[in-house]
Design an enzyme around this catalytic site. Sequence first.
Site, PDB file in Angstrom:
ATOM      1  N   LYS A  13      36.438  45.541  37.757  1.00 47.96           N
ATOM      2  CA  LYS A  13      37.340  44.392  37.911  1.00 47.96           C
ATOM      3  C   LYS A  13      37.007  43.593  39.172  1.00 47.96           C
ATOM      4  O   LYS A  13      36.877  42.382  39.144  1.00 47.96           O
ATOM      5  CB  LYS A  13      38.781  44.899  37.939  1.00 47.96           C
ATOM      6  CG  LYS A  13      39.869  43.891  38.239  1.00 47.96           C
ATOM      7  CD  LYS A  13      40.189  43.758  39.695  1.00 47.96           C
ATOM      8  CE  LYS A  13      40.687  45.006  40.369  1.00 47.96           C
ATOM      9  NZ  LYS A  13      41.999  45.451  39.995  1.00 47.96           N
ATOM     10  N   GLU A  32      46.356  34.815  60.529  1.00 49.33           N
ATOM     11  CA  GLU A  32      47.116  34.430  61.724  1.00 49.33           C
ATOM     12  C   GLU A  32      48.418  33.712  61.367  1.00 49.33           C
ATOM     13  O   GLU A  32      49.369  33.717  62.153  1.00 49.33           O
ATOM     14  CB  GLU A  32      46.282  33.532  62.641  1.00 49.33           C
ATOM     15  CG  GLU A  32      46.085  32.119  62.135  1.00 49.33           C
ATOM     16  CD  GLU A  32      45.448  31.188  63.165  1.00 49.33           C
ATOM     17  OE1 GLU A  32      45.886  31.206  64.328  1.00 49.33           O
ATOM     18  OE2 GLU A  32      44.507  30.455  62.779  1.00 49.33           O
ATOM     19  N   CYS A  44      39.569  54.024  37.426  1.00 48.38           N
ATOM     20  CA  CYS A  44      39.189  53.162  38.547  1.00 48.38           C
ATOM     21  C   CYS A  44      37.694  52.878  38.562  1.00 48.38           C
ATOM     22  O   CYS A  44      37.273  51.730  38.641  1.00 48.38           O
ATOM     23  CB  CYS A  44      39.618  53.807  39.866  1.00 48.38           C
ATOM     24  SG  CYS A  44      39.126  52.855  41.320  1.00 48.38           S
ATOM     25  N   GLU A  47      44.430  39.551  36.070  1.00 50.63           N
ATOM     26  CA  GLU A  47      43.128  39.710  36.718  1.00 50.63           C
ATOM     27  C   GLU A  47      41.989  39.422  35.741  1.00 50.63           C
ATOM     28  O   GLU A  47      41.032  38.712  36.069  1.00 50.63           O
ATOM     29  CB  GLU A  47      42.998  41.118  37.291  1.00 50.63           C
ATOM     30  CG  GLU A  47      43.851  41.348  38.526  1.00 50.63           C
ATOM     31  CD  GLU A  47      43.810  42.777  39.025  1.00 50.63           C
ATOM     32  OE1 GLU A  47      44.112  42.986  40.215  1.00 50.63           O
ATOM     33  OE2 GLU A  47      43.477  43.692  38.234  1.00 50.63           O
ATOM     34  N   CYS A  92      39.399  49.367  38.774  1.00 50.69           N
ATOM     35  CA  CYS A  92      39.200  48.713  40.069  1.00 50.69           C
ATOM     36  C   CYS A  92      37.774  48.232  40.314  1.00 50.69           C
ATOM     37  O   CYS A  92      37.561  47.094  40.749  1.00 50.69           O
ATOM     38  CB  CYS A  92      39.571  49.668  41.202  1.00 50.69           C
ATOM     39  SG  CYS A  92      41.027  50.664  40.917  1.00 50.69           S
ATOM     40  N   HIS A 104      42.206  33.107  65.455  1.00 47.11           N
ATOM     41  CA  HIS A 104      42.067  31.721  65.009  1.00 47.11           C
ATOM     42  C   HIS A 104      40.595  31.361  64.813  1.00 47.11           C
ATOM     43  O   HIS A 104      39.767  31.733  65.632  1.00 47.11           O
ATOM     44  CB  HIS A 104      42.701  30.789  66.044  1.00 47.11           C
ATOM     45  CG  HIS A 104      42.741  29.356  65.629  1.00 47.11           C
ATOM     46  ND1 HIS A 104      43.569  28.891  64.626  1.00 47.11           N
ATOM     47  CD2 HIS A 104      42.037  28.283  66.081  1.00 47.11           C
ATOM     48  CE1 HIS A 104      43.401  27.588  64.485  1.00 47.11           C
ATOM     49  NE2 HIS A 104      42.470  27.198  65.353  1.00 47.11           N
ATOM     50  N   TYR A 139      49.273  42.947  35.914  1.00 45.21           N
ATOM     51  CA  TYR A 139      48.164  42.615  36.818  1.00 45.21           C
ATOM     52  C   TYR A 139      46.825  42.759  36.106  1.00 45.21           C
ATOM     53  O   TYR A 139      45.887  41.998  36.369  1.00 45.21           O
ATOM     54  CB  TYR A 139      48.224  43.467  38.096  1.00 45.21           C
ATOM     55  CG  TYR A 139      47.916  44.935  37.931  1.00 45.21           C
ATOM     56  CD1 TYR A 139      46.615  45.401  38.045  1.00 45.21           C
ATOM     57  CD2 TYR A 139      48.923  45.857  37.669  1.00 45.21           C
ATOM     58  CE1 TYR A 139      46.316  46.738  37.892  1.00 45.21           C
ATOM     59  CE2 TYR A 139      48.647  47.197  37.522  1.00 45.21           C
ATOM     60  CZ  TYR A 139      47.330  47.641  37.630  1.00 45.21           C
ATOM     61  OH  TYR A 139      47.049  48.974  37.473  1.00 45.21           O
TER      62      TYR A 139
END
Length: 522
Positions: free
Chosen positions: A94, A502, A86, A232, A91, A497, A228
């Site tokens: 990346k 939302e 990671c 990515e 992670c 909003h 992924y």
Amino acid sequence: MFDAVASMAALCGQCRLWRRAAAAAQLHSGVRCLSAKFDYDLLVIGGGSGGLACSKEAALSGKKVAVLDFVEPSPKGTSWGLGGTCVNVGCIPKKLMHHAALLGGAMKDAQKFGWLVPGQFTHDWSTMSEAVQNYIRSLNWGHRVQLNDKNVKFLNHKGTFKDEHSVRAVSKSGKETVLTAENIVIATGGRPKYPSDVPGAAEYGLSSDDLFWLKETPGKTLVVGASYVALECAGFLTGIGLDVSVMVRSIPLRGFDQQMAHLVTDYMESNGTKFLWKCVPTKVERMPKGQLETTWRHLESGQEGKAHFDTVLWAVGRAPETKALNLEKIGVEVNDKTGKVIVAANDATSVPHIYAIGDVAEGRPELTPSAIKAGKLLARRLFNSSTELMNYDNVPTTVFTPLEYGCIGLSEEEAVRRHGEENIEVFHAFYKPLEFTVSERDSSQCYIKVVCFRNSEQKILGLHFNGPNAGEVTQGFSLGIQCGATYSHLMSTVGIHPTCAEEITKLHITKRSGLDATVTGC
């Protein structure tokens, strides 16, 4: 008082520090002294996120803990420091490189919002990579400092089991030490696979282990795979202006909701990433001018293709780091097909006092946060009388592709497989982020769906979100789903909003109805 302390110290003759014995006598802390049989209460093999979390949590309970971590260089010779995948090759780099690509897109958008961007702007790989690598090195150092502060012994040694309580630790120079521990945790993670049936694959290709430590741009790149990791990497390489192609054997993002996965690749294609569908590589050769000639075969037509690339990046899966541990000698059961360690719900292996957590454990999600939490909970069960087990249901995650994809719970396919199509209701919507309006971005792939039971309660089984900041959006909703949220709970939630999030609180059209799910207004 001195006599009492001295007496306790004598009784605890195996304790190496007088201070610990004195503290035990004075404070009646209940921290037991080590048996003469073992050097440590806990030995962790692997210095990634899970292993570090487990070791530090155990140290907080006053236990004597050691961590072994040794990075075998990649076939290209790339290596790194403490922190695991990671921190060093996953992670963290990346996400930073993904952000670099997003900044490039934002600069294009900025002109529509009135910013005067003079001339052409281009990306410099070496500037980005140096900044990212310097940050990673700071994290490596930070992890070492944290272990030291918590009195965890760190050894940059490769560990191999000698017996159920002993590990042979070998340094880079070849110096060997045998460490013993009452409890041992395997947290060695995994490394990228290379195809064994493609000539030139390992000799000329790179993996994600190498990509994040390149000093110079990878140039025109072929990414082989549709995991992924593959998407990515392809996404941010395209985003910083490189010519990128992705070779896909079967489906994108295996294990994820396939409707969402194809929206991700559709967006990538519309933004410049090329895809070679239903193709497999057959050979990689280096040409006289240095480029890599890659040959492939189309699985359906059988036709052969060929092109030149500066870099071939293999992203065809990861293999657990178990082969060098000598697990067969001590009887730790391993899945012959995956190579992963078979564990019980409490992370115990088939051998008492040996445990496995994180990517190396069979059936566990290959996600940093779940490994961290599992490591902490294991330490608490071992040393703090806890009984809490890691809950792997509804673990959220996000794929950081150019259009991010966040999800929690079951995919639509998995929900139908488990419960039957007649028992599933899917609420969905195509929406347009406000940020995409003035900049005139295509929002065709911005999509949300919530998978529910069809019964009166309509408990939410899965939530899927394609759009900007998907990780930030999904994280909040994951709490509600972990608490058993229903569709009615969602509908009683007031949205903020104007946000993309939302739109989840306004879902009212079902797939079953066949109605147009495009959001048209408030």
